[in-house]
Write a protein that holds these residues in place. Structure first.
Motif, PDB file in Angstrom:
ATOM      1  N   LEU A  99       9.005  -9.225   3.781  1.00 55.80           N
ATOM      2  CA  LEU A  99       7.740  -8.587   3.416  1.00 55.80           C
ATOM      3  C   LEU A  99       7.832  -7.805   2.115  1.00 55.80           C
ATOM      4  N   SER A 100       8.950  -7.148   1.914  1.00 56.89           N
ATOM      5  CA  SER A 100       9.000  -6.202   0.794  1.00 56.89           C
ATOM      6  C   SER A 100       9.813  -6.653  -0.402  1.00 56.89           C
ATOM      7  N   GLY A 102      -5.588  -7.884   1.080  1.00 58.41           N
ATOM      8  CA  GLY A 102      -4.676  -6.897   0.511  1.00 58.41           C
ATOM      9  C   GLY A 102      -5.248  -6.224  -0.716  1.00 58.41           C
ATOM     10  N   VAL A 139       6.599  -0.654   6.901  1.00 56.14           N
ATOM     11  CA  VAL A 139       5.449  -1.541   7.128  1.00 56.14           C
ATOM     12  C   VAL A 139       5.591  -2.318   8.429  1.00 56.14           C
ATOM     13  N   TYR A 163      -1.765  -6.104  -1.812  1.00 55.89           N
ATOM     14  CA  TYR A 163      -2.023  -4.665  -1.649  1.00 55.89           C
ATOM     15  C   TYR A 163      -1.187  -3.859  -2.640  1.00 55.89           C
ATOM     16  N   ARG A 164       0.089  -4.213  -2.785  1.00 55.56           N
ATOM     17  CA  ARG A 164       1.000  -3.454  -3.654  1.00 55.56           C
ATOM     18  C   ARG A 164       0.622  -3.571  -5.128  1.00 55.56           C
ATOM     19  N   VAL A 219      -2.469  -0.563   5.502  1.00 56.41           N
ATOM     20  CA  VAL A 219      -2.113  -1.957   5.296  1.00 56.41           C
ATOM     21  C   VAL A 219      -1.381  -2.507   6.514  1.00 56.41           C
ATOM     22  N   LEU A 224       0.501  -7.996   1.897  1.00 56.42           N
ATOM     23  CA  LEU A 224       1.234  -6.855   1.371  1.00 56.42           C
ATOM     24  C   LEU A 224       1.463  -6.964  -0.131  1.00 56.42           C
ATOM     25  N   ILE A 262      -2.598  -5.801   8.504  1.00 56.56           N
ATOM     26  CA  ILE A 262      -1.688  -6.921   8.719  1.00 56.56           C
ATOM     27  C   ILE A 262      -1.611  -7.267  10.200  1.00 56.56           C
TER      28      ILE A 262
END
Length: 762
Positions: free
Chosen positions: A326-327, A132, A272, A258-259, A233, A255, A237
């Motif tokens: 995930l988020s 990521g 995503v 990556y963020r 991304v 993730l 993934i």
């Protein structure tokens, strides 16, 4: 064979590099999908890659790649990326002519040391986080880069779902329904809300370079395109998760890292997961096409089988749950623990050696904040499954209409009562609804006292009936435990009818009658003291006592003796009602007895705070003494709607039969383990209410308390949740949500076998 593909020999490659780039090298072929690549090694150890494009490749496309490599080399010097090598003439793209006079465009780039991601082991959190981080760095470097060829149409670009649709009919029939479902989520992506830039476009496990167990850089920029940045991304993934044991945990790790480098907005975060499954669907559709058009092309089929396995694994996870995992931004376990100690009472316990931060649930599964899945074999409160959609819908719809209490007429509470009574034998015909099992047991005691006119109550050893003052008084598990003050004078404790380690064992056919004689003796003592009997309360199948059945003849004799003394018989069915036992809908049904009062708790609301008491008209009439009974939330319109939905799910999905079948598989597996592992002393229970007692010695029955704690924590580490119970905390408690499947049973047995095999006494 693709007649646009180059077909040069290693010798021809060596000659071309010598003549064009003034370098003497030894060439070795590399695998490639469409073009032809050679690894080159010079005498002084320098290494390169000669990349020869197919004959119909546009020069502008290759110039696009070279320009991107030069741009990112300057913007992201920490990444290991191929560097473009110019010819002495200054050209970075040159013609290479084959023996037939056909011209191909060729480029020379530096070789990168390392291994491919597909070969990297172990696939741990550090590796996923580095992926990521590296990809975020690359996408950040791409910002501001443009090229005339970047707007080309590429069939692998995720915004072109229509290309995958064209090949969808070629999928095997058994794959089409699931792929169609995931493609619908992919189609729903709102591309207008996603930021665009040049992206790598193909960060698959063969294009990611790993050094020292960390992702160092990326190879093969041939699928670069101007598209939604978040696609990069999502693609990474999708491939990184192939055959990963905990795919959501790995996805969240990638993730999150990556963020940190490349923050995503709300719309991008929401897209995503649909894009991840979209890439998997795309891969399957194209593989199906290539299987027909290029049969035997192993390169094209390499991800097909693992992509299908991954989609099957993700099929049982609601898409909104995955997106949340995930988020969602989560606090660290350390900060949560600190806040808990500061804000909550210290005697609120936590399960497991390493406390779990559970954020989502679905049916028999739970997920923690890092996306790791747990098979729930412990929590019986979500009786028909965590977040059962039918129960959720019933609650939400009623909440949107009306949420009020039983002081108003409403059909819902009457319908719930009518359906509940239909499952019970005569004369259990009057319902009271409350908001917990504790409140229900309190009410049951009031009913018994109103009817009997007496105060004294007989309870079972090791019993637990709730957390109010009165219920602590009638729960030996609490009042005889740490912090307890013993039983008050009106509570009389009968021996637990434990036929494994109690006074009367399973081999004694009179064990039940002998244990019942103990209750009769208590009744005789009360009579000799001139005291009346309010009643007898017990779980139909003692849970806290160790997940056990009562011996034959016990309950029928006890009930007869209690009634003869003027008392009432209370069946606590909080743990075993609603078909959990498989062989019967109610725990007391197994003994062919009918109680005077039945107590139900939280499982009837599937986690919504609910309880109920069902009794006879005579007892209800005695309770109707002029004092109003009212429970603010008991029988509310929302609770009634939820309770009715839970009962209907149990019946419509025939969860009782399901519990019987899965329970038989569990019992069979547990008995096989018992034959091989001396730690297992006893196995008991029925359906999805099972206990496994661990002992240090099968002759002395010395409880293996430490081993039980170890098994619970070791199973948790393997992603399977169990509890412990019993007087010595030496019984493994298996009480999963009712959707627990045969495959889940096999998973539990397999993991328990591993834990038992690896157990080292501490």
């Amino acid at each position: 064979m693709n007649d646009t593909a180059p077909h040069f020999t290693p010798a021809e490659a060596e000659g071309f590099v010598r003549d064009t780039f003034d370098r003497v090298v030894q060439a070795s072929p590399l695998p490639s999908e469409r073009d032809q690549n050679f690894q080159l090694k010079s005498a002084d150890g320098e290494m390169f890659v000669l990349k020869i494009a197919k004959s119909d490749e546009e020069r502008s496309t290759l110039d696009f790649q070279n320009a991107a490599l030069k741009h990112t080399a300057q913007r992201a010097p920490s990444l290991a990326l191929p560097r473009v090598v110019n010819a002495p003439s200054g050209a970075d793209i040159v013609d290479m002519i084959d023996r037939r006079g056909q011209a191909y465009l060729a480029r020379l780039v530096t070789w990168l040391d390392g291994i491919l991601f597909v070969e990297a082991m172990p696939r741990n959190e550090e590796l996923f986080a580095s992926l990521g981080d590296a990809l975020g760095t690359l996408d950040l470097a791409f910002r501001g880069f443009s090229h005339p060829a970047m707007g080309r149409t590429l069939h692998w670009d995720l915004k072109h779902v229509e290309f995958a649709h064209a090949h969808f009919p070629l999928l095997p029939a058994e794959q089409q329904p699931l792929v169609r479902r995931f493609m619908q989520a992919w189609e729903a992506v709102d591309w207008k809300q996603l930021r665009k830039s040049v992206i790598h476009g193909d960060a698959n496990d063969y294009n990611i370079l790993v050094r020292d167990s960390r992702v160092a850089g990326f190879l093969d920029f041939g699928d670069m395109v101007h598209s939604a940045i978040v696609c990069d991304v999502a693609i990474a993934i999708a491939y990184a998760l192939l055959d990963a044991p905990e795919p959501l945990a790995a996805a969240r790790t990638i993730l999150t890292a990556y963020r940190r480098k490349f923050p995503l907005n709300e719309a991008e975060l929401a897209s995503v997961y649909p894009l991840v499954v979209g890439r998997l669907c795309m891969s399957l559709c194209y593989s199906a096409y290539n299987a027909r058009e290029k049969s035997g092309d192993a390169y094209q089929q390499v991800t097909s089988a693992p992509a299908w396995r991954l989609l099957q694994k993700l099929a049982g996870v609601p898409i909104e749950l995955v997106s949340d995992i995930l988020s969602g931004d989560r606090k660290s376990p350390e900060s949560l623990l600190a806040n808990r100690r500061r804000l909550l009472g210290r005697n609120l316990s936590l399960s497991y050696r390493t406390p779990l931060h559970i954020v989502r649930g679905s049916m028999q599964y739970l997920w923690d904040a890092d996306g790791r899945q747990y098979l729930d074999a412990y929590n019986n409160v979500p009786h028909v499954g965590h977040c059962h959609p039918r129960v959720l819908q019933a609650g939400c719809e009623q909440m949107a209409k009306l949420n009020t209490n039983t002081r108003y007429l409403h059909e819902s509470v009457e319908e719930l009562a009518e359906n509940l009574i239909a499952t019970l034998p005569d004369p259990l015909r009057v319902c009271y609804f409350v908001n917990s099992g504790s409140e229900a047991n309190e009410l049951a005691l009031r009913l018994a006292r109103a009817y009997s006119g007496a105060q004294d109550l007989i309870v079972l050893e090791a019993a637990y009936h709730g957390n109010t003052n009165t219920l602590i008084d009638i729960s030996p598990y609490k009042h005889d435990g740490p912090g307890g003050r013993g039983a008050p004078s009106w509570v009389h404790v009968a021996k637990l009818p434990d036929v494994y380690r109690g006074e009367c064992r399973r081999s004694d056919p009179q064990a039940g009658i002998k244990y019942a004689a103990g209750v009769e003796h208590l009744i005789a003592q009360l009579r000799s003291q001139g005291r009346g009997l309010c009643g007898y309360i017990a779980e139909s199948w003692p849970s806290v006592g160790g997940q056990m059945a009562l011996p034959d003849g016990y309950l029928s004799n006890v009930y007869a003796a209690v009634r003869a003394a003027g008392g009432v018989c209370i069946a606590d069915e909080v743990q075993t009602g609603y078909g959990r036992l498989g062989g019967s809908f109610w725990g007391f049904d197994a003994y062919e007895v009918v109680p005077d009062i039945v107590v139900l708790g939280k499982p009837i609301g599937n986690g919504h705070p609910m309880g109920a008491v069902v009794t006879t008209p005579k007892i209800a009439a005695a309770f109707d003494n002029g004092m109003e009974f009212f429970s603010t939330f008991g029988g509310s319109t929302v609770s009634s709607a939820i309770g009715l939905a839970v009962l209907h799910v149990v019946q419509d999905e025939d969860l009782q039969t399901h519990a019987l079948n899965v329970g038989e598989r569990l019992l069979s597996g547990l008995r096989e383990l018992q034959a091989r592992h001396a730690l297992i002393g006893d196995i008991r229970g029925s359906g999805l209410f099972l206990g496994v007692e661990l002992v240090r010695d099968r002759l002395s029955l010395e409880p293996a308390t430490a081993a039980t704690a170890a098994m619970v924590n070791d199973m948790c580490a393997k992603g399977v949740l169990l509890g412990s119970e019993g007087a010595f905390h030496s019984v493994l408690k298996i009480r999963p949500p009712m959707p627990f499947t045969l495959a889940d049973a096999d998973r539990l047995i397999g993991n328990l076998d591993d834990c038992l095999s690896n157990y080292i006494p501490r």
